[in-house]
Scaffold this motif. Structure first.
Motif, PDB file in Angstrom:
ATOM      1  N   PRO A  36       0.803  -1.230   0.000  1.00  0.00           N
ATOM      2  CA  PRO A  36       0.000   0.000   0.000  1.00  0.00           C
ATOM      3  C   PRO A  36       0.838   1.283   0.000  1.00  0.00           C
ATOM      4  O   PRO A  36       0.438   2.278  -0.611  1.00  0.00           O
ATOM      5  CB  PRO A  36      -0.821  -0.125   1.296  1.00  0.00           C
ATOM      6  N   TYR A  37       1.983   1.261   0.647  1.00  0.00           N
ATOM      7  CA  TYR A  37       2.848   2.451   0.659  1.00  0.00           C
ATOM      8  C   TYR A  37       3.431   2.677  -0.734  1.00  0.00           C
ATOM      9  O   TYR A  37       3.501   3.818  -1.207  1.00  0.00           O
ATOM     10  CB  TYR A  37       3.962   2.330   1.698  1.00  0.00           C
ATOM     11  N   HIS A  38       3.816   1.600  -1.393  1.00  0.00           N
ATOM     12  CA  HIS A  38       4.320   1.722  -2.765  1.00  0.00           C
ATOM     13  C   HIS A  38       3.243   2.302  -3.681  1.00  0.00           C
ATOM     14  O   HIS A  38       3.549   3.015  -4.629  1.00  0.00           O
ATOM     15  CB  HIS A  38       4.773   0.362  -3.301  1.00  0.00           C
ATOM     16  N   ALA A  39       1.981   1.997  -3.373  1.00  0.00           N
ATOM     17  CA  ALA A  39       0.859   2.460  -4.200  1.00  0.00           C
ATOM     18  C   ALA A  39       0.399   3.877  -3.857  1.00  0.00           C
ATOM     19  O   ALA A  39      -0.465   4.421  -4.527  1.00  0.00           O
ATOM     20  CB  ALA A  39      -0.308   1.493  -4.062  1.00  0.00           C
ATOM     21  N   GLY A  40       0.966   4.478  -2.794  1.00  0.00           N
ATOM     22  CA  GLY A  40       0.637   5.868  -2.494  1.00  0.00           C
ATOM     23  C   GLY A  40       0.089   6.153  -1.117  1.00  0.00           C
ATOM     24  O   GLY A  40      -0.045   7.319  -0.737  1.00  0.00           O
ATOM     25  N   ILE A  51      11.991   2.215  -8.369  1.00  0.00           N
ATOM     26  CA  ILE A  51      12.873   3.380  -8.298  1.00  0.00           C
ATOM     27  C   ILE A  51      12.084   4.665  -8.079  1.00  0.00           C
ATOM     28  O   ILE A  51      12.503   5.539  -7.320  1.00  0.00           O
ATOM     29  CB  ILE A  51      13.738   3.474  -9.571  1.00  0.00           C
ATOM     30  N   GLU A  52      10.940   4.796  -8.715  1.00  0.00           N
ATOM     31  CA  GLU A  52      10.126   6.010  -8.537  1.00  0.00           C
ATOM     32  C   GLU A  52       9.695   6.161  -7.079  1.00  0.00           C
ATOM     33  O   GLU A  52       9.643   7.271  -6.557  1.00  0.00           O
ATOM     34  CB  GLU A  52       8.911   5.991  -9.458  1.00  0.00           C
ATOM     35  N   TYR A  53       9.376   5.043  -6.425  1.00  0.00           N
ATOM     36  CA  TYR A  53       8.999   5.102  -5.012  1.00  0.00           C
ATOM     37  C   TYR A  53      10.182   5.552  -4.155  1.00  0.00           C
ATOM     38  O   TYR A  53      10.012   6.346  -3.230  1.00  0.00           O
ATOM     39  CB  TYR A  53       8.473   3.757  -4.521  1.00  0.00           C
ATOM     40  N   LEU A  54      11.360   5.061  -4.467  1.00  0.00           N
ATOM     41  CA  LEU A  54      12.544   5.465  -3.707  1.00  0.00           C
ATOM     42  C   LEU A  54      12.758   6.977  -3.838  1.00  0.00           C
ATOM     43  O   LEU A  54      13.073   7.641  -2.851  1.00  0.00           O
ATOM     44  CB  LEU A  54      13.769   4.684  -4.174  1.00  0.00           C
TER      45      LEU A  54
END
Length: 156
Positions: A20-24, A46-49
């Motif tokens: 869920p954190y990766h999804a926003g 990478i975008e999440y990082l």
């Protein structure tokens, strides 16, 4: 399709842990953010990082190097030793952990004490490798509205 275990080592499934954190969804703590960042390295997100790094530092990230390390490594595990909340406005936190991975040169282990700041309802990683040009009396780059010397100066 089988639901994979979360790479962060929580024992939970990815969709119920870091997914869920990766999804926003905003991570509820610095430790949750740090675990989700480890999982993002393991999954090549990478975008999440970039997105979970302090916004004022995002432009200074070498995303090609981050991607090469992420995708060129087999992530072997994460051990969280300590998470400490530092109350204040804004809240800061430190998380001490050891990450293990294997790449073309062998197996590696890295122990780190990372620093995080909460800004506008989100936790962000303060990246010590990304320099900021900010004076003591300038507004803090975490967007707290405070002067840098009264906020994050001790974490850079």
């Amino acid at each position: 399709m089988v639901n994979p275990a979360c790479p962060c080592g929580s024992g939970e499934l990815l969709h119920a842990c870091c997914g869920p954190y990766h999804a926003g969804t905003a991570a509820p703590s610095a430790e949750a953010l740090m675990r989700s960042r480890y999982s993002a390295y393991a999954l090549g997100l990478i975008e999440y990082l970039a997105r979970s790094t302090l916004p004022a530092q995002q432009g200074g990230l070498d995303l090609n190097a981050v991607q090469a390390w992420s995708l060129g490594s087999t992530w072997l595990g994460l051990e969280v030793e300590q998470a400490q909340l530092i109350e204040g406005d804004p809240a800061h936190a430190t998380v001490t952990f050891t990450a293990r991975w294997r790449d073309e040169s062998g197996e590696h282990s890295h122990r780190e004490r990372s620093t995080f700041v909460q800004s506008q309802g989100h936790w962000y990683f303060i990246d010590p490798t990304v320099a900021l040009t900010v004076g003591r009396n300038d507004k803090c780059p975490c967007a707290s509205g405070l002067k840098f010397k009264k906020c994050c100066s001790g974490y850079f």
